[in-house]
Write an enzyme that holds these catalytic residues in place. Structure first.
Site, PDB file in Angstrom:
ATOM      1  N   TYR A  25       0.836  -1.202   0.000  1.00 13.23           N
ATOM      2  CA  TYR A  25       0.000   0.000   0.000  1.00 13.23           C
ATOM      3  C   TYR A  25       0.872   1.254   0.000  1.00 13.23           C
ATOM      4  O   TYR A  25       0.618   2.208  -0.749  1.00 13.23           O
ATOM      5  CB  TYR A  25      -0.924   0.000   1.219  1.00 13.23           C
ATOM      6  CG  TYR A  25      -1.535   1.353   1.503  1.00 13.23           C
ATOM      7  CD1 TYR A  25      -2.459   1.920   0.625  1.00 13.23           C
ATOM      8  CD2 TYR A  25      -1.167   2.079   2.642  1.00 13.23           C
ATOM      9  CE1 TYR A  25      -3.007   3.171   0.874  1.00 13.23           C
ATOM     10  CE2 TYR A  25      -1.707   3.327   2.900  1.00 13.23           C
ATOM     11  CZ  TYR A  25      -2.623   3.870   2.012  1.00 13.23           C
ATOM     12  OH  TYR A  25      -3.149   5.111   2.261  1.00 13.23           O
ATOM     13  N   ALA A  80      -1.673   9.415   4.211  1.00 10.51           N
ATOM     14  CA  ALA A  80      -2.743   8.940   5.093  1.00 10.51           C
ATOM     15  C   ALA A  80      -2.244   7.868   6.061  1.00 10.51           C
ATOM     16  O   ALA A  80      -1.255   7.181   5.809  1.00 10.51           O
ATOM     17  CB  ALA A  80      -3.889   8.380   4.253  1.00 10.51           C
ATOM     18  N   SER A 103      -2.582  14.853   6.323  1.00 11.12           N
ATOM     19  CA  SER A 103      -3.577  14.311   5.405  1.00 11.12           C
ATOM     20  C   SER A 103      -4.986  14.402   5.986  1.00 11.12           C
ATOM     21  O   SER A 103      -5.190  14.231   7.197  1.00 11.12           O
ATOM     22  CB  SER A 103      -3.262  12.842   5.101  1.00 11.12           C
ATOM     23  OG  SER A 103      -4.324  12.222   4.396  1.00 11.12           O
ATOM     24  N   LEU A 125      -6.671  18.595   1.959  1.00 11.99           N
ATOM     25  CA  LEU A 125      -8.096  18.283   1.795  1.00 11.99           C
ATOM     26  C   LEU A 125      -8.337  17.536   0.496  1.00 11.99           C
ATOM     27  O   LEU A 125      -7.710  17.833  -0.527  1.00 11.99           O
ATOM     28  CB  LEU A 125      -8.924  19.576   1.762  1.00 11.99           C
ATOM     29  CG  LEU A 125      -8.858  20.496   2.985  1.00 11.99           C
ATOM     30  CD1 LEU A 125      -9.482  21.837   2.650  1.00 11.99           C
ATOM     31  CD2 LEU A 125      -9.567  19.846   4.166  1.00 11.99           C
ATOM     32  N   TYR A 126      -9.276  16.590   0.541  1.00 10.95           N
ATOM     33  CA  TYR A 126      -9.869  16.044  -0.670  1.00 10.95           C
ATOM     34  C   TYR A 126     -11.228  16.707  -0.872  1.00 10.95           C
ATOM     35  O   TYR A 126     -11.829  17.228   0.075  1.00 10.95           O
ATOM     36  CB  TYR A 126     -10.029  14.522  -0.572  1.00 10.95           C
ATOM     37  CG  TYR A 126      -8.727  13.770  -0.678  1.00 10.95           C
ATOM     38  CD1 TYR A 126      -8.102  13.596  -1.907  1.00 10.95           C
ATOM     39  CD2 TYR A 126      -8.119  13.231   0.451  1.00 10.95           C
ATOM     40  CE1 TYR A 126      -6.906  12.907  -2.018  1.00 10.95           C
ATOM     41  CE2 TYR A 126      -6.913  12.546   0.360  1.00 10.95           C
ATOM     42  CZ  TYR A 126      -6.319  12.390  -0.880  1.00 10.95           C
ATOM     43  OH  TYR A 126      -5.132  11.716  -0.983  1.00 10.95           O
ATOM     44  N   THR A 152      -6.027  18.860  -2.764  1.00 11.81           N
ATOM     45  CA  THR A 152      -5.567  17.892  -3.759  1.00 11.81           C
ATOM     46  C   THR A 152      -6.573  17.841  -4.905  1.00 11.81           C
ATOM     47  O   THR A 152      -7.758  17.580  -4.684  1.00 11.81           O
ATOM     48  CB  THR A 152      -5.398  16.508  -3.126  1.00 11.81           C
ATOM     49  OG1 THR A 152      -4.341  16.565  -2.162  1.00 11.81           O
ATOM     50  CG2 THR A 152      -5.055  15.457  -4.165  1.00 11.81           C
ATOM     51  N   LYS A 229      -2.641  21.195  -4.903  1.00 13.03           N
ATOM     52  CA  LYS A 229      -1.674  20.092  -5.049  1.00 13.03           C
ATOM     53  C   LYS A 229      -2.107  19.150  -6.163  1.00 13.03           C
ATOM     54  O   LYS A 229      -3.286  18.756  -6.237  1.00 13.03           O
ATOM     55  CB  LYS A 229      -1.583  19.323  -3.734  1.00 13.03           C
ATOM     56  CG  LYS A 229      -0.614  18.143  -3.746  1.00 13.03           C
ATOM     57  CD  LYS A 229      -0.560  17.480  -2.384  1.00 13.03           C
ATOM     58  CE  LYS A 229       0.424  16.334  -2.325  1.00 13.03           C
ATOM     59  NZ  LYS A 229      -0.029  15.181  -3.140  1.00 13.03           N
ATOM     60  N   HIS A 253       1.146  12.742  -7.266  1.00 13.74           N
ATOM     61  CA  HIS A 253       0.613  11.880  -6.205  1.00 13.74           C
ATOM     62  C   HIS A 253       1.531  10.681  -5.965  1.00 13.74           C
ATOM     63  O   HIS A 253       1.084   9.560  -5.681  1.00 13.74           O
ATOM     64  CB  HIS A 253      -0.801  11.403  -6.559  1.00 13.74           C
ATOM     65  CG  HIS A 253      -1.730  11.343  -5.388  1.00 13.74           C
ATOM     66  ND1 HIS A 253      -2.645  12.323  -5.114  1.00 13.74           N
ATOM     67  CD2 HIS A 253      -1.888  10.416  -4.417  1.00 13.74           C
ATOM     68  CE1 HIS A 253      -3.337  12.006  -4.037  1.00 13.74           C
ATOM     69  NE2 HIS A 253      -2.887  10.851  -3.591  1.00 13.74           N
ATOM     70  N   ASP A 284       6.593  17.489  -4.622  1.00 12.50           N
ATOM     71  CA  ASP A 284       6.776  16.173  -4.019  1.00 12.50           C
ATOM     72  C   ASP A 284       6.853  15.124  -5.108  1.00 12.50           C
ATOM     73  O   ASP A 284       6.489  15.369  -6.257  1.00 12.50           O
ATOM     74  CB  ASP A 284       5.702  15.863  -2.973  1.00 12.50           C
ATOM     75  CG  ASP A 284       4.330  15.544  -3.533  1.00 12.50           C
ATOM     76  OD1 ASP A 284       4.197  15.172  -4.719  1.00 12.50           O
ATOM     77  OD2 ASP A 284       3.352  15.647  -2.774  1.00 12.50           O
ATOM     78  N   GLY A 286       9.496  11.494  -5.461  1.00 11.35           N
ATOM     79  CA  GLY A 286      10.806  11.010  -5.854  1.00 11.35           C
ATOM     80  C   GLY A 286      11.979  11.593  -5.102  1.00 11.35           C
ATOM     81  O   GLY A 286      13.126  11.224  -5.376  1.00 11.35           O
ATOM     82  N   ARG A 308       6.890   9.002   1.458  1.00  7.36           N
ATOM     83  CA  ARG A 308       7.287   7.653   1.850  1.00  7.36           C
ATOM     84  C   ARG A 308       8.493   7.638   2.780  1.00  7.36           C
ATOM     85  O   ARG A 308       8.505   6.873   3.764  1.00  7.36           O
ATOM     86  CB  ARG A 308       7.549   6.808   0.596  1.00  7.36           C
ATOM     87  CG  ARG A 308       6.303   6.519  -0.247  1.00  7.36           C
ATOM     88  CD  ARG A 308       6.673   5.694  -1.478  1.00  7.36           C
ATOM     89  NE  ARG A 308       5.526   5.334  -2.309  1.00  7.36           N
ATOM     90  CZ  ARG A 308       5.120   6.009  -3.385  1.00  7.36           C
ATOM     91  NH1 ARG A 308       5.760   7.127  -3.734  1.00  7.36           N
ATOM     92  NH2 ARG A 308       4.087   5.609  -4.089  1.00  7.36           N
TER      93      ARG A 308
END
Length: 356
Positions: A25, A80, A103, A125-126, A152, A229, A253, A284, A286, A308
């Site tokens: 995930y 998240a 998140s 925010l979504y 986002t 974003k 993303h 963001d 990589g 990550r």
């Protein structure tokens, strides 16, 4: 255990510690994961042109972002469910980070995170189908002292994530999106063979009709600056600014949405040129080393966000692990600045990069 000296070493250690489903995930991308790989490959193609005979005896990594002084231009991206990798979740990350974008699907409450934070917080925010969900999060962020909002815009639906689908991935019992009504999030816990619960949830709860008027509505609801974003083109940067955005985050993303989309760092110069100093441009996707940070700054980024890597540190050693990852990146950035003859961030510009 030997000391972990690079982000890659924290990645390997985290993989050893996490259950396979949770690892997939976090690590996975969408489709054939071409954009996931491109985010890393694109940085490797950017060679540096170091300058000599420069006084680099007093390097300074500090910068100002939306009126706040930061020790380094590196923050933690919105990811998240930090409790998937450590019981303290976002509270530990907030203590470790100089700057954190929380998140909407955080597994600790906005208020708990704010009470623990060592630096400024922004809330991501979504765009939910129920606009009152968005408005409620905004009000809570304001009350808790968050300094900005990040909308986002690249998720009209969640991309097809094959690693999650193969495992029938769902959020484990006991871990919740602590700031969103349980009824809105219920289906994220329902595992179905061959299907990602998060992809299913996005199709039910996220509003694919999000447009410029909705961004303008959000900006009118708050005095907090709103950044957009998921921007990868000059056109979308211009559109965002024209409808009230205070800045943009160049992002695909983390390779988890449109597979085949341009690598974030390859889109950066175009977006930065379109913004032309009218607001901050973050990146963001990589970023794995301090040299990657330096490359992004040379292409016009005001700051970068890592996602990550922060979770890898958290998985390995909780708050100290997350802090150690960020410290590694900061130390590498300082080395890169000194060795390239750019001791201050104001010295970093496109002339640092070799042109192919």
């Amino acid at each position: 255990m030997d000391a972990l000296l690079t982000v890659a070493e924290y990645e390997a250690a985290a993989r050893d510690r996490l259950p396979a489903g949770i690892w997939d995930y976090i690590a996975g991308g969408s489709g054939q994961e071409r954009t996931l790989a491109a985010n890393l490959d694109a940085f490797a193609r950017l060679a540096l042109r170091p300058r000599c005979l420069v006084d680099v005896s007093r390097p300074d990594l500090s910068t100002e972002l939306l009126g706040v002084r930061l020790r380094t231009p590196v923050g933690v991206a919105p990811v998240a469910y930090h409790r998937l990798v450590h019981p303290e979740g976002e509270v530990a990350t907030a203590r470790a980070a100089g700057f954190l974008v929380v998140s909407a699907f955080a597994s600790r409450t906005l208020e708990e995170i704010a009470a623990a934070a060592a630096g400024p917080l922004w809330l991501q925010l979504y765009w939910f189908r129920r606009r009152e969900v968005v408005a409620g999060l905004v009000r809570r962020a304001e009350a808790a002292g968050y300094r900005a909002l990040v909308l986002t815009v690249d998720t009209p639906r969640v991309g097809r994530r094959l690693r999650e689908a193969r495992r029938g991935f769902a959020i484990p019992a006991g871990i919740v999106a602590a700031n969103v009504d349980a009824a809105v999030m219920a289906r994220t816990h329902e595992a179905v063979d061959g299907e990602s619960a998060l992809v299913r949830h996005s199709r039910e709860q996220l509003d694919p009709s999000l447009g410029p008027a909705d961004l303008a509505w959000l900006c009118a609801q708050t005095d907090l600056p709103v950044l957009v974003k998921g921007v990868l083109t000059a056109e979308d940067a211009e559109l965002a600014l024209a409808h009230g955005a205070a800045g943009v985050v160049v992002s695909n993303h983390g390779g988890r949405q449109l597979d085949g989309a341009v690598a974030s760092v390859d889109a950066l110069a175009e977006v930065a040129a379109a913004v032309a100093g009218r607001g901050p441009v973050l990146l963001d996707g990589g970023v794995r080393t301090g040299t990657d940070v330096l490359r992004a700054l040379a292409l016009g980024a005001s700051a970068v966000l890592v996602g990550r890597p922060a979770l890898w540190g958290l998985a390995v050693d909780g708050e100290p692990g997350a802090r150690a990852v960020l410290d590694v990146i900061a130390a590498e950035l300082e080395d890169a600045m000194v060795l390239s003859g750019r001791p201050r961030l104001s010295d970093v510009d496109p002339s640092l990069l070799a042109r192919p």
